[in-house]
Design a protein around this motif. Structure first.
Motif, PDB file in Angstrom:
ATOM      1  N   THR A 320       0.784  -1.077   0.356  1.00 60.62           N
ATOM      2  CA  THR A 320       0.144  -0.353  -0.393  1.00 60.62           C
ATOM      3  C   THR A 320       0.877   1.221   0.129  1.00 60.62           C
ATOM      4  N   GLU A 321       2.225   1.024   0.855  1.00 60.81           N
ATOM      5  CA  GLU A 321       2.737   2.435   0.387  1.00 60.81           C
ATOM      6  C   GLU A 321       3.513   2.059  -0.500  1.00 60.81           C
ATOM      7  N   GLY A 322       4.288   3.502  -0.850  1.00 60.92           N
ATOM      8  CA  GLY A 322       4.836   3.506  -2.578  1.00 60.92           C
ATOM      9  C   GLY A 322       6.061   2.656  -1.830  1.00 60.92           C
ATOM     10  N   THR A 323       7.048   3.154  -0.738  1.00 65.28           N
ATOM     11  CA  THR A 323       8.234   2.730  -0.767  1.00 65.28           C
ATOM     12  C   THR A 323       8.441   1.633  -0.511  1.00 65.28           C
ATOM     13  N   ALA A 324       7.279   0.114  -0.258  1.00 71.35           N
ATOM     14  CA  ALA A 324       7.065  -0.757  -0.615  1.00 71.35           C
ATOM     15  C   ALA A 324       8.318  -1.208  -1.960  1.00 71.35           C
ATOM     16  N   PRO A 325       7.279  -1.041  -2.747  1.00 74.28           N
ATOM     17  CA  PRO A 325       7.835  -1.263  -4.120  1.00 74.28           C
ATOM     18  C   PRO A 325       9.815  -1.597  -4.710  1.00 74.28           C
ATOM     19  N   CYS A 326       9.610  -0.286  -4.176  1.00 81.19           N
ATOM     20  CA  CYS A 326      10.442  -0.035  -3.752  1.00 81.19           C
ATOM     21  C   CYS A 326      12.133  -0.504  -3.558  1.00 81.19           C
ATOM     22  N   ARG A 327      11.573  -1.129  -2.390  1.00 86.83           N
ATOM     23  CA  ARG A 327      12.820  -1.731  -0.818  1.00 86.83           C
ATOM     24  C   ARG A 327      12.691  -2.842  -1.550  1.00 86.83           C
ATOM     25  N   LEU A 328      11.161  -3.511  -2.438  1.00 83.82           N
ATOM     26  CA  LEU A 328      11.423  -5.075  -3.390  1.00 83.82           C
ATOM     27  C   LEU A 328      12.827  -5.256  -4.263  1.00 83.82           C
ATOM     28  N   TRP A 329      13.021  -3.715  -5.155  1.00 85.96           N
ATOM     29  CA  TRP A 329      12.981  -3.802  -6.081  1.00 85.96           C
ATOM     30  C   TRP A 329      14.387  -3.555  -5.709  1.00 85.96           C
ATOM     31  N   VAL A 330      15.238  -2.716  -5.006  1.00 88.23           N
ATOM     32  CA  VAL A 330      16.155  -3.095  -4.080  1.00 88.23           C
ATOM     33  C   VAL A 330      17.138  -4.602  -3.725  1.00 88.23           C
ATOM     34  N   HIS A 331      16.077  -4.587  -3.022  1.00 91.04           N
ATOM     35  CA  HIS A 331      16.437  -5.960  -2.562  1.00 91.04           C
ATOM     36  C   HIS A 331      16.846  -7.302  -4.098  1.00 91.04           C
ATOM     37  N   GLU A 332      15.550  -7.426  -4.386  1.00 90.28           N
ATOM     38  CA  GLU A 332      15.851  -8.395  -5.955  1.00 90.28           C
ATOM     39  C   GLU A 332      16.941  -8.016  -7.182  1.00 90.28           C
ATOM     40  N   VAL A 333      17.087  -6.683  -7.107  1.00 94.03           N
ATOM     41  CA  VAL A 333      18.869  -6.249  -7.734  1.00 94.03           C
ATOM     42  C   VAL A 333      20.410  -6.508  -6.458  1.00 94.03           C
ATOM     43  N   LYS A 368      15.758   6.906   2.693  1.00 94.54           N
ATOM     44  CA  LYS A 368      14.543   7.618   3.302  1.00 94.54           C
ATOM     45  C   LYS A 368      13.328   6.360   3.339  1.00 94.54           C
ATOM     46  N   ILE A 369      14.080   5.693   2.457  1.00 94.57           N
ATOM     47  CA  ILE A 369      12.590   3.953   1.947  1.00 94.57           C
ATOM     48  C   ILE A 369      13.771   2.823   3.495  1.00 94.57           C
ATOM     49  N   PHE A 370      14.997   3.218   3.485  1.00 94.28           N
ATOM     50  CA  PHE A 370      15.677   2.265   4.562  1.00 94.28           C
ATOM     51  C   PHE A 370      15.218   2.723   6.198  1.00 94.28           C
ATOM     52  N   PRO A 385      26.470  -1.633   5.666  1.00 95.88           N
ATOM     53  CA  PRO A 385      26.042  -2.890   6.365  1.00 95.88           C
ATOM     54  C   PRO A 385      24.470  -2.760   6.471  1.00 95.88           C
ATOM     55  N   GLN A 386      24.143  -1.622   6.492  1.00 99.75           N
ATOM     56  CA  GLN A 386      23.016  -1.128   6.966  1.00 99.75           C
ATOM     57  C   GLN A 386      22.036  -1.923   6.077  1.00 99.75           C
ATOM     58  N   ALA A 387      22.550  -2.467   4.138  1.00100.12           N
ATOM     59  CA  ALA A 387      21.909  -3.091   3.692  1.00100.12           C
ATOM     60  C   ALA A 387      21.351  -4.358   3.753  1.00100.12           C
ATOM     61  N   ARG A 388      22.330  -4.810   4.600  1.00106.74           N
ATOM     62  CA  ARG A 388      22.660  -6.393   4.879  1.00106.74           C
ATOM     63  C   ARG A 388      21.000  -6.426   6.003  1.00106.74           C
ATOM     64  N   ARG A 389      20.212  -5.715   5.751  1.00105.86           N
ATOM     65  CA  ARG A 389      19.283  -5.973   7.047  1.00105.86           C
ATOM     66  C   ARG A 389      17.843  -5.632   6.703  1.00105.86           C
TER      67      ARG A 389
END
Length: 957
Positions: A320-333, A368-370, A385-389
């Motif tokens: 529902t929130e706009g940042t969730a698809p962004c985090r999902l895309w970052v995760h898959e990359v 922001k999305i993290f 280190p932060q991206a690992r979470r």
């Protein structure tokens, strides 16, 4: 109408030549195709399929029609169908050449398996690698051909065989520069067949053609000889441009979003997701270049597709929130591109590039999305280190109403707790429990493996040095996903036959039983490089060529028929049944490779077997970060009850410092001596375990010393008490002791006197005992001498007695019946009469024989007291030469026994005469010995009394 320029005039002059259907003026030649039916040039776009996608298709199964797919499929179809025409040129094959990931294999497989009439075409798939041999190639093709007539082979009558060779230029060149698998293929093109290696005869092959695909030379691929290429229509397959890529994946995403009911906010990001992924892909190709130490930095369009397909796995309808698809895309990359990177420089570059891309295409800031994953120490900035979470998975909520949705796991600590509960369940069920410490670093790798296993036909290449936890993570991830893990047991006798049997069991479980299966294979299990060849085939086609015999294929085909019926597929032929079996293998089988980057073998295998990179998601196991090292130390050392609580924290913090110092020294060692010393997580765990062991041993040693010291003190206290008590008792008993001392002195004097008396008696007794023993020895000599003489006479006496006992009443009657006996019989009877004191004549002999106790008289004859007169009379007869038992026995048996008796009495009397004095002497000596022994025993008795008296007195002392 149009004209052909004069240089192309067929007559050779500069005239003009009119054509009826000139090429259109708009566009380029690559945009048009000539339609034989309409006799016009038509656009490729007009020939594209417009049919909607079937609703049951998964994203990875969708093939989006494009100009390229239409163009290549058309050319393939024309080439294949022309092969059925009776002309030698129609045997020319089709070769698609293009970079990895451009869809060559998909185009060909899709058309060969789905676009051709199965009653007219038979497909023989082949996948080449660096280790493929000519023999393997020939065996695979020969197994699919039937014998038409003598020396002629081909597919079943009425069919055209199409041999599809993927990665055509992968086989390694031999010493003379040829590629044997390609040479055996060329032999068919040049000579219409090849030799049967068993029968040594030439096989003519008919109704067969080649369709091939290969990448450009480089990276393990080589140039193919022109002698082979001359038989092909070579078609270049170019990489998709941005417009094509956008069109393909936009169609797939739109279909999947509509199917799942994804909100419009997420749907509107399709273009941004595809464009951002394309920018990351292009930037990675330009900046993350392969080197000898980064030989796996190989990117292709399959990686692009993995990002999009990974995005579509997620539960996008709940976003529902706009940042969730962004985090999902970052995760898959990160899972596709980031996880294979080996150093912080490359990882930091990718994070910064994603930051820029997010800002440009999504209008969101990475920090922001993290923000929900950051802690105060991060200062609001996202780095390595932060991206690992950032974790996505379908196991973060085990109580999710039975549905496992791929979504963000926002609380890493909760994920660790969930994985610990899975680990407890695994250890309770497994025969080989794992003693693992789960922390964020391990959870990262477990979630990555779970993501791969969740992908249909997903495979993983886990790269790390031994002891980094690759196999443990795979075991736990497979348990979380409820998959069956299959491994092989290597032994000294393990070879290719055992390997093939294990692969057959693996494929039977995945394809026949339909179980989701993980094949865990490590580089330490590679006894033969052919193992990697088969792994390469499994990754590429989920099949190892010719591994199953015809009857085994038939059995597996029948085994999957019920599942095919349930899936709505009709299996009319064995080939269709086998194809369904392979489809199940592709869907259910997941290969997880655990390889070490140490040495040249890893780089060499990546170069020789391209599927290790192309078909696998790579996860590079980096050294443990500081927080992981600290967590592990706290887990092991934080519960040591023997260590004070204020010491446990600094002690745990010291372990990562020591580990870091060793890593620095290892790098220094390499820089100075060019020798690599690897420090693995196993080394770190061994260090902690060694410390715990030494601590326990040292504490046990100190505890023993302390206990011994305390026991010594206790004993000393006990002794002090005993001594004090003894002193008190001594004071009370002192008068008694004085009295006892006086009486003891008297006893000592008496003991001394008695001892002296006993010693004198003992001397006398010893002397007499020696004399008696000497006398007894003399008596034994006399006894032995007498017995020796008696032993001389006893055999003859015993023989005579035996002879007498053998006589019967009839024998005596026989002798008695003689009116005038033979001389020897009469002589014998006269000798008997002399011994018995009778008159020696025949009348008296007959009377003697007639007496009833005649035999008793002889047996009981007093041989010890024979009168001398009788012995003198007997001597006359004994002197006769013929008075001998042997001679007498010839006349009469009874007379022989009587003769032996007479002789025995003579011998015994003579011996007894000599033994008599000796017996008298022996009797007298025995009497003297008995008297001496009696005296000696009496003195020994007296000595014993004296000794007992002395002993009693000493006991009183």
């Amino acid at each position: 109408a149009g004209t052909v320029p004069s240089p192309y005039n067929e007559e050779g002059d500069r005239g003009s030549y009119m054509i009826s259907n000139p090429f259109p003026k708009e566009g380029t030649i690559y945009q048009y195709c000539y339609s034989v039916e309409s006799k016009k040039w038509v656009l490729w776009t007009a020939m594209m399929s417009r049919d909607p996608f079937a609703q049951h298709l998964q994203p990875h199964e969708i093939i989006v029609p494009t100009i390229d797919t239409t163009r290549y499929t058309f050319l393939l179809d024309v080439c294949v169908k022309n092969a059925q025409l009776p002309h030698s040129l129609n045997r020319m094959g089709l070769l698609l050449v293009g970079p990895t990931g451009t869809g060559k294999t998909i185009y060909i497989n899709n058309h060969l398996l789905n676009g051709l009439d199965k009653d007219k075409f038979s497909i023989i798939p082949l996948g080449f690698s660096a280790q493929t041999t000519a023999l393997q190639t020939q065996d695979i093709i020969d197994a699919k051909l039937d014998k038409r007539r003598k020396g002629v082979y081909g597919p079943p009558m009425g069919k055209q065989a199409i041999v599809f060779v993927d990665d055509l230029n992968m086989p390694a060149k031999e010493i003379y520069g040829a590629q044997p698998p390609i040479e055996i293929l060329r032999q068919f093109m040049d000579h219409n067949g090849w030799y049967d290696l068993k029968e040594k005869t030439f096989r003519n092959i008919v109704d067969m053609m080649y369709v091939c695909a290969m990448g450009p030379p480089g990276g393990g691929r080589t140039f193919v000889t022109p002698r082979f290429l001359r038989w092909f229509n070579v078609i270049s397959v170019t990489e998709f441009d941005a417009e094509a890529m956008t069109g393909i994946f936009d169609a797939i995403m739109r279909f999947q979003f509509d199917k799942k009911g994804t909100p419009g906010t997420v749907k509107g990001l399709r273009e941004a997701i595809i464009r951002s992924t394309l920018e990351v892909y292009d930037a990675s190709l330009a900046n993350l270049l392969p080197t000898p130490t980064k030989s796996h930095y190989l990117f292709n369009l399959r990686d692009f597709g993995r990002v999009i397909l990974g995005f579509l796995m997620a539960n996008t309808e709940a976003m529902t929130e706009g940042t969730a698809p962004c985090r999902l895309w970052v995760h898959e990359v990160m899972r596709v591109f980031y996880d294979r990177l080996t150093d912080d420089k490359d990882r930091d570059w990718l994070i910064q590039f994603m930051r820029t891309t997010l800002k440009k295409n999504f209008s969101f800031d990475l920090d922001k999305i993290f923000e929900h994953l950051l802690v105060p120490e991060d200062n609001g900035t996202v780095g390595i280190p932060q991206a690992r979470r950032l974790l996505f998975g379908d196991f973060g909520d085990p109580e999710g109403n039975g549905k496992r949705l791929y979504e963000e796991m926002r609380d890493p600590q909760k994920v660790i707790e969930v994985c610990n509960s899975f680990l407890e369940d695994y250890n309770a069920m497994s025969k080989k429990p794992m003693q693992l410490v789960l922390f964020l670093f391990m959870i990262e790798h477990i979630s990555r493996i779970c993501r791969v296993l969740r992908s249909p036909g997903g495979h993983a290449l886990l790269v790390g040095i031994g002891g980094s936890g690759r196999q443990s993570c795979t075991q736990l991830a497979s348990f979380i996903m409820d998959y069956t893990v299959v491994t092989i047991e290597i032994s000294k006798t393990y070879g290719k036959a055992e390997w093939r049997e294990d692969i057959k069991r693996l494929l039977t479980v995945a394809g026949g039983d339909g179980k989701s299966t993980v094949f865990l294979f490590t580089d330490s299990q590679i006894k033969l490089e052919s193992f990697v060849e088969d792994i390469n085939n499994l990754l590429n086609t989920a099949e190892v060529p010719n591994i199953f015999a015809a009857d085994e294929k038939a059995t597996l085909g029948e085994k999957v028929r019920p599942q095919a019926k349930a899936a709505g597929r009709t299996l009319n032929t064995p080939a269709e049944a086998w194809s369904f079996f392979l489809d199940r293998c592709k869907s259910n089988l997941h290969v997880v490779l655990a390889f070490s980057p140490v040495g040249d073998a890893f780089r060499s295998r990546l170069r020789q077997f391209p599927s290790l990179v192309n078909c696998c998601t790579i996860d590079w196991y980096l050294p443990w970060p500081q927080d992981a090292l600290l967590n592990v130390a706290q887990r092991f050392l934080g519960n040591l009850e023997s260590v004070p609580e204020e010491v446990r924290g600094p002690l745990s913090g010291m372990c990562p410092i020591v580990h870091g110092m060793v890593e620095v020294d290892s790098d220094k060692f390499f820089s100075e001596l060019r020798r690599k010393f690897y420090i693995s997580p196993k080394s770190y765990l061994d260090m902690i375990q060694l410390y715990i062991k030494l601590l326990a041993e040292r504490r046990a040693e100190l505890s023993d010393q302390r206990d011994r010291f305390l026991n010594g003190l206790a004993k000393m206290e006990e002794v002090t008490v005993v001594i004090a008590s003894a002193k008190e008792d001594l004071a009370v008993l002192e008068p008694v002791l004085k009295e006892k001392s006086a009486s003891t002195e008297v006893l000592l004097k008496q003991v001394a006197i008695d001892k002296e008396e006993a010693s004198k008696v003992e001397v006398v007794v010893s002397k007499e005992a020696a004399e008696v023993e000497e006398f007894a020895a003399g008596v034994r000599i006399i006894q032995e001498d007498a017995q020796k003489d008696l032993d001389e006479a006893l055999p003859a006496l015993n023989a005579a007695v035996s002879a007498l006992n053998s006589l019967t009443k009839g024998d005596i009657t026989e002798v008695k019946s003689f009116a005038k006996p033979p001389p020897l019989v009469q002589t014998t009877m006269e000798a008997v009469c002399v011994l018995l004191g009778r008159k020696p004549d025949w009348d008296n002999s007959k009377k003697l024989l007639g007496e009833s106790d005649f035999m008793e008289q002889l047996l009981n004859f007093d041989k010890d007291n024979i009168e001398p007169k009788r012995l003198k009379g007997l001597a006359k007869y004994m002197a006769m030469e013929d008075f001998n038992p042997e001679v007498v026995g010839r006349v009469s048996r009874a007379a022989k026994g009587l003769c032996m008796w007479c002789g025995a009495m003579d011998v015994y009397a003579r011996v007894a005469k000599e033994v008599g004095p000796k017996k008298e002497k022996l009797a007298e000596a025995n009497m003297q010995l008995d008297k001496a022994m009696s005296d000696l025993n009496e003195k020994k008795t007296n000595l014993k009394k004296v000794q007992d008296k002395v002993a009693a007195l000493e006991a009183q002392l």
